[in-house]
Design an enzyme around this catalytic site. Structure first.
Site, PDB file in Angstrom:
ATOM      1  CG  ASP A  66      -1.981  -1.044   1.186  1.00  0.00           C
ATOM      2  OD1 ASP A  66      -2.089  -1.711   0.147  1.00  0.00           O
ATOM      3  OD2 ASP A  66      -2.717  -1.187   2.177  1.00  0.00           O
TER       4      ASP A  66
ATOM      5  CG  ASP B 291     -11.993  -4.461  -0.566  1.00  0.00           C
ATOM      6  OD1 ASP B 291     -11.060  -5.270  -0.757  1.00  0.00           O
ATOM      7  OD2 ASP B 291     -11.887  -3.233  -0.737  1.00  0.00           O
TER       8      ASP B 291
END
Lengths: 201, 251
Positions: B11, B130
């Site tokens: 990330d 997700d």
């Protein structure tokens, strides 16, 4: 040494240029016949669709240029497929350097996903105990990176094979013409060794 | 035989890698290009870089980073975060990315998947999902897991598959950051229902979790972040372990 990369309408050409640069080689990206003919080594990489790619090559007369090159040339991925006689993709007549056809993978089982994408191992063929020059220093079972939905069946010019759905040509060689279905430029140190073997031809 | 893939995920915020636990509480974990190169040398099969920057300057920094990754690293990599239209995809691919991952933008406008597949090929298009499981089953979430949708995991994954996605990257929000293993039941059902590869994400804590994602979850690849970033699992050890357990991995 002058290294040229064939410029045409295929994608992902820059990853080959980056790989060469990491090896200290500054290639020229060109579709100029003169410049291609003058180079010591030519790379013909890319990802794309066969009929569009061939159309571009015909329009720019690059088909003749590529077929008549005398120095080592390495086709990569669609480059290998375009160097064959015919591709099922778009029912396309190709360059005909390798007199074989290019077929679409036909899955037999649910696990057979198309495209064939990821790392797969190579079986390098040996003639009189020696592998093809491209695979000097190569050990069986080493992995390289593939992304493709069409494949070249095993043929007299196969110098390395991989098994996915069925065994197919991972690499071809005839005279000054070399080709890989996999992406040496994305295959880590193994790929770098293959590129460096090609540059050393 | 096609190898099962191990994928570290980085990330990236303002040019630095960060990793959240349960999607909040970010911790610093280094320079993304350096870290990516280290993983590549250790035997990572692919890398994923997710841009979690919101600002315009941050986006520019991310594009510069993508160019550096392409120039310096010799394995395939995927970029994601904030990709919502074809021009974003084009920009990332021309910066040198091999694949792009799309998430909320695809849920909001599923045609984006068709467009990417048509313009650049399915292999470029990773659809990240997700999802969280509750009494109602698995629900897809938007915006990094903040906004629930009406879509169920399995029907959305099927639609993405049919529209031309090249891979599904499924993150279980129930498992993410908890380090008790991947969502193997859901993974196994995805593997059965889809005709494209599935990447398992969320829940890696021990090496055995990776094995189970492949043997029980039938995943094609497993993605993790903090266990790699904080050195809890080293990739060479993990590969050796998986090979010993009979899983085909690239050594």
């Amino acid at each position: 040494m002058k290294v040229a990369v064939v410029k045409y309408n295929a994608g992902n050409i820059y990853s080959v240029i980056h790989a060469l640069q990491r090896m200290g080689v500054e290639p020229v990206l060109t579709d100029d016949p003169e410049e291609l003919m003058r180079a010591d080594k030519v790379l013909f990489p890319g990802q794309g669709e066969a009929s569009n790619a061939m159309q571009y090559l015909w329009q720019h007369r690059l088909d003749e240029v590529i077929c008549n090159l005398k120095q080592p040339i390495l086709g990569i991925c669609i480059g290998q497929q375009l160097m064959c006689r015919h591709s099922e993709e778009g029912n396309t007549r190709c360059l005909g350097i390798f007199d074989t056809k290019v077929l679409r993978f036909q899955p037999h089982r649910h696990e057979d996903k198309v495209p064939h994408m990821g790392w797969n191992d190579l079986k390098v063929r040996k003639e009189e105990n020696d592998p093809d020059m491209l695979f000097k220093g190569f050990q069986n079972g080493e992995f390289v990176y593939f992304v493709h939905s069409f494949y070249v069946p095993l043929c007299p010019w196969t110098v390395a094979e991989t098994n996915y759905i069925q065994p197919f040509s991972a690499a071809l060689h005839k005279d000054n013409f070399y080709a890989t279905q996999f992406h040496p430029e994305k295959s880590g140190s193994v790929g770098e060794r293959i590129l460096s073997n090609f540059l050393a031809l | 035989m096609l190898a099962k893939r191990i994928i570290p995920c980085l990330d990236v915020k303002n040019g630095q890698t960060v990793k959240g636990t349960n999607f909040v509480n970010l911790r610093q974990a280094g320079d993304p290009v350096e870290l990516g190169r280290t993983y590549s040398e250790q035997g990572a099969d692919e890398l994923v870089f997710l841009d979690i920057t919101a600002s315009h300057e941050g986006r520019k920094t991310f594009a510069d980073m993508v160019e550096r990754v392409a120039a310096e690293i010799s394995i395939p990599f995927t970029v994601g975060g904030g990709i919502s239209e074809l021009s974003d995809v084009e920009a990332m691919l021309s910066a040198g990315a091999d694949k792009v991952s799309i998430n909320s933008a695809a849920l909001r406008r599923p045609e984006l998947i068709d467009e990417i597949a048509q313009h650049f090929g399915s292999q470029v298009c990773v659809v990240a999902i997700d999802a969280r499981m509750d009494d109602q089953g698995w629900t897809c979430y938007l915006n990094g897991g903040r906004i629930p949708t009406e879509r169920g995991l399995f029907e959305w994954a099927r639609e993405a598959n049919d529209r031309g996605a090249g891979e599904i990257l499924f993150t279980s929000m129930n498992h993410d950051g908890v380090k008790t293993g991947f969502a193997n039941d859901a993974l196994s059902r995805l593997a059965e229902e889809l005709s494209i590869p599935v990447i398992a994400s969320g829940g890696a804590g021990e090496m055995v979790h990776f094995r189970d994602a492949f043997t029980i979850g039938h995943a094609d690849a497993a993605l993790a972040a903090s266990v790699f970033h904080f050195g809890e699992i080293s990739i060479p050890d993990l590969k050796l372990y998986l090979k010993k357990e009979g899983i085909n991995v690239r050594m």
